[in-house]
Design a protein around this motif. Structure first.
Motif, mmCIF file in Angstrom:
data_model
loop_
_atom_site.group_PDB
_atom_site.id
_atom_site.type_symbol
_atom_site.label_atom_id
_atom_site.label_comp_id
_atom_site.label_asym_id
_atom_site.label_seq_id
_atom_site.Cartn_x
_atom_site.Cartn_y
_atom_site.Cartn_z
ATOM 1 N N GLN A 39 -5.741 12.081 1.934
ATOM 2 C CA GLN A 39 -6.752 11.434 0.798
ATOM 3 C C GLN A 39 -6.248 10.291 -0.085
ATOM 4 O O GLN A 39 -6.802 10.024 -1.042
ATOM 5 C CB GLN A 39 -7.305 12.751 0.159
ATOM 6 N N TRP A 40 -4.984 9.899 0.218
ATOM 7 C CA TRP A 40 -4.314 9.006 -0.541
ATOM 8 C C TRP A 40 -4.579 7.378 -0.257
ATOM 9 O O TRP A 40 -4.934 7.213 0.983
ATOM 10 C CB TRP A 40 -2.755 8.991 -0.393
ATOM 11 N N PRO A 41 -4.817 6.688 -1.528
ATOM 12 C CA PRO A 41 -5.243 5.077 -0.736
ATOM 13 C C PRO A 41 -4.215 4.631 -0.043
ATOM 14 O O PRO A 41 -4.339 3.718 0.605
ATOM 15 C CB PRO A 41 -4.967 4.590 -2.411
ATOM 16 N N ASP A 42 -2.945 5.130 -0.235
ATOM 17 C CA ASP A 42 -1.799 4.527 0.508
ATOM 18 C C ASP A 42 -2.184 4.509 2.037
ATOM 19 O O ASP A 42 -1.910 3.516 2.874
ATOM 20 C CB ASP A 42 -0.353 5.295 0.570
ATOM 21 N N SER A 43 -2.725 5.551 2.709
ATOM 22 C CA SER A 43 -3.038 5.733 4.063
ATOM 23 C C SER A 43 -3.952 4.454 4.573
ATOM 24 O O SER A 43 -3.926 3.872 5.395
ATOM 25 C CB SER A 43 -3.745 7.002 4.228
ATOM 26 N N ASP A 44 -5.052 4.405 3.540
ATOM 27 C CA ASP A 44 -6.033 3.221 3.819
ATOM 28 C C ASP A 44 -5.245 1.846 3.721
ATOM 29 O O ASP A 44 -5.535 0.912 4.698
ATOM 30 C CB ASP A 44 -6.922 3.337 2.881
ATOM 31 N N ILE A 45 -4.456 1.670 2.854
ATOM 32 C CA ILE A 45 -3.611 0.651 2.684
ATOM 33 C C ILE A 45 -2.828 0.234 3.923
ATOM 34 O O ILE A 45 -2.695 -1.015 4.376
ATOM 35 C CB ILE A 45 -2.766 0.486 1.238
ATOM 36 N N ASN B 242 -3.150 -2.747 6.831
ATOM 37 C CA ASN B 242 -2.070 -3.573 7.148
ATOM 38 C C ASN B 242 -1.480 -3.391 8.584
ATOM 39 O O ASN B 242 -0.222 -4.140 8.922
ATOM 40 C CB ASN B 242 -0.832 -3.591 6.056
ATOM 41 N N GLY B 243 -1.892 -2.662 9.505
ATOM 42 C CA GLY B 243 -1.517 -2.467 10.626
ATOM 43 C C GLY B 243 -0.574 -1.483 10.976
ATOM 44 O O GLY B 243 0.199 -1.704 12.101
ATOM 45 N N ARG C 125 5.686 -3.402 -0.427
ATOM 46 C CA ARG C 125 5.091 -3.540 -1.565
ATOM 47 C C ARG C 125 4.004 -3.950 -1.758
ATOM 48 O O ARG C 125 3.461 -4.590 -1.073
ATOM 49 C CB ARG C 125 6.143 -4.755 -2.064
ATOM 50 N N TYR C 126 2.965 -3.215 -2.526
ATOM 51 C CA TYR C 126 1.486 -3.192 -2.604
ATOM 52 C C TYR C 126 1.204 -2.714 -4.014
ATOM 53 O O TYR C 126 1.771 -1.562 -4.382
ATOM 54 C CB TYR C 126 0.696 -2.698 -1.556
ATOM 55 N N ASP D 256 -1.132 -6.262 1.648
ATOM 56 C CA ASP D 256 -2.430 -6.236 1.148
ATOM 57 C C ASP D 256 -2.967 -4.896 0.706
ATOM 58 O O ASP D 256 -2.964 -3.808 1.317
ATOM 59 C CB ASP D 256 -3.128 -7.065 1.937
ATOM 60 N N ASN D 257 -3.501 -4.838 -0.591
ATOM 61 C CA ASN D 257 -4.373 -3.845 -0.953
ATOM 62 C C ASN D 257 -5.841 -3.866 -1.216
ATOM 63 O O ASN D 257 -5.990 -4.460 -1.988
ATOM 64 C CB ASN D 257 -3.770 -2.940 -2.238
ATOM 65 N N PRO D 258 -6.598 -3.315 -0.103
ATOM 66 C CA PRO D 258 -7.979 -3.912 -0.270
ATOM 67 C C PRO D 258 -8.708 -2.953 -0.932
ATOM 68 O O PRO D 258 -9.981 -3.033 -1.292
ATOM 69 C CB PRO D 258 -8.357 -3.753 1.258
ATOM 70 N N THR D 259 -8.219 -1.747 -1.460
ATOM 71 C CA THR D 259 -8.949 -0.790 -2.474
ATOM 72 C C THR D 259 -8.918 -1.162 -3.740
ATOM 73 O O THR D 259 -9.824 -0.255 -4.483
ATOM 74 C CB THR D 259 -8.218 0.585 -1.958
ATOM 75 N N LEU D 260 -8.432 -2.065 -4.096
ATOM 76 C CA LEU D 260 -8.386 -2.459 -5.700
ATOM 77 C C LEU D 260 -9.606 -2.984 -6.221
ATOM 78 O O LEU D 260 -10.388 -3.512 -5.500
ATOM 79 C CB LEU D 260 -6.991 -3.349 -6.091
ATOM 80 N N PRO D 261 -9.779 -2.525 -7.574
ATOM 81 C CA PRO D 261 -10.933 -3.094 -8.569
ATOM 82 C C PRO D 261 -10.733 -4.585 -8.281
ATOM 83 O O PRO D 261 -9.945 -5.225 -8.427
ATOM 84 C CB PRO D 261 -10.922 -2.614 -9.697
#
Length: 289
Positions: free
Chosen positions: A143-149, A153-154, A206-207, A267-272
């Motif tokens: 459930q961490w944003p890291d997994s989505d990030i 990024n492949g 780095r993200y 890239d972090n697509p989850t950011l505001p």
């Protein structure tokens, strides 16, 4: 005798009034004994509450008993059964909760170093490109944003619900590495039972992913207090001093030690959407050439 009774009642009333005036701040428990960075955030929250006591009154931290997943933690925050929850930020989290947008770790959480088995150092030493690392499997919180990030990024990700299980899976080599915030990794690996693991800081992902305090949207007084406290600590240098000297984070300094590390920018697509315009984006400068 009557006078003594009245005096005793008055003392009891004053004690009751002081006790009732003390704010209780309920927080999450540690996810496991491996989660040594937990104490950093507890101590920082206490520092913030102490530094604002003159304006807001005394407070006491109460730790919930049951271990919480991030989803359950945020759910309890929404229900008003938890007062402060700290986690990596995302658009959805800031939409649903009040975020205190001062990174608790100076922005260093977004510098992820692989924790690996010591007997695999030679494999990781051969990695010179993102494509090579993408072929390996990372253990990461389900459930961490890291997994989505990472997946965005492949990267290959094994999503795991339990924090302690991630280290267990890594030790059993059921995944290849466990990316941890550079502010977290060293203290965690130095805990008992991790002798076969190491932080491989020659590679860094780095993200941008700051760790924030979150509160319920209705709890604006607490949000104001936390914002004031963190802002003051940041302005007077005590927040940086806390980060550089706390037992769980002191080992990462000086940051110039990472000048020879390879840094892969993700890239972090989850950011505001307004993230890059925030005043306190990353308040610790990561020296790298």
């Amino acid at each position: 005798m009557v006078a003594k009774s009245r005096c005793l009642l008055m003392l009891l009333w004053l004690w009751s009034a002081q006790t009732s005036a003390e704010d209780v701040v309920r927080i999450q428990p540690s996810q496991s004994v491996d989660n040594t960075s937990y104490q950093y955030y507890v101590d920082l929250l206490q520092l913030v509450l102490n530094s604002t006591a003159a304006d807001y009154g005394p407070s006491r931290i109460v730790v919930l008993e049951s271990t919480l997943s991030q989803a359950r933690g945020f759910n309890l925050l929404k229900k008003g059964q938890l007062d402060v929850y700290w986690a990596g930020t995302s658009f959805a989290r800031e939409r649903d909760y009040l975020a205190i947008t001062i990174p608790l770790e100076g922005g260093l959480l977004g510098y992820r170093v692989p924790v690996i088995a010591r007997n695999r150092v030679s494999e990781f030493a051969k990695i010179t490109t993102v494509a090579q690392l993408q072929k390996m499997v990372a253990c990461q919180g389900s459930q961490w944003p890291d997994s989505d990030i990472l997946e965005h990024n492949g990267f290959l990700v094994e999503r795991v619900i339990s924090f302690s299980l991630m280290y267990s899976m890594l030790a059993q080599q059921r995944c290849d590495y466990f990316p941890r915030g550079i502010n977290e990794a060293y203290a965690e690996v130095n805990t008992q039972g991790h002798e076969e693991l190491m932080v491989y800081d020659k590679l860094i992902l780095r993200y941008p992913l700051p760790m924030y305090f979150f509160v319920n949207k209705q709890n604006k007084p607490l949000a104001k207090r936390l914002t004031q406290g963190l802002s003051q600590l940041l302005a007077n240098g005590k927040l940086a001093d806390f980060l550089m000297h706390h037992p769980t984070t002191s080992a990462i300094f000086p940051l110039s030690r990472y000048q020879a590390s390879q840094i892969f920018i993700l890239d972090n697509p989850t950011l505001p959407k307004d993230f890059n315009n925030r005043e306190h984006h990353d308040w610790i400068e990561f020296s790298h050439q």
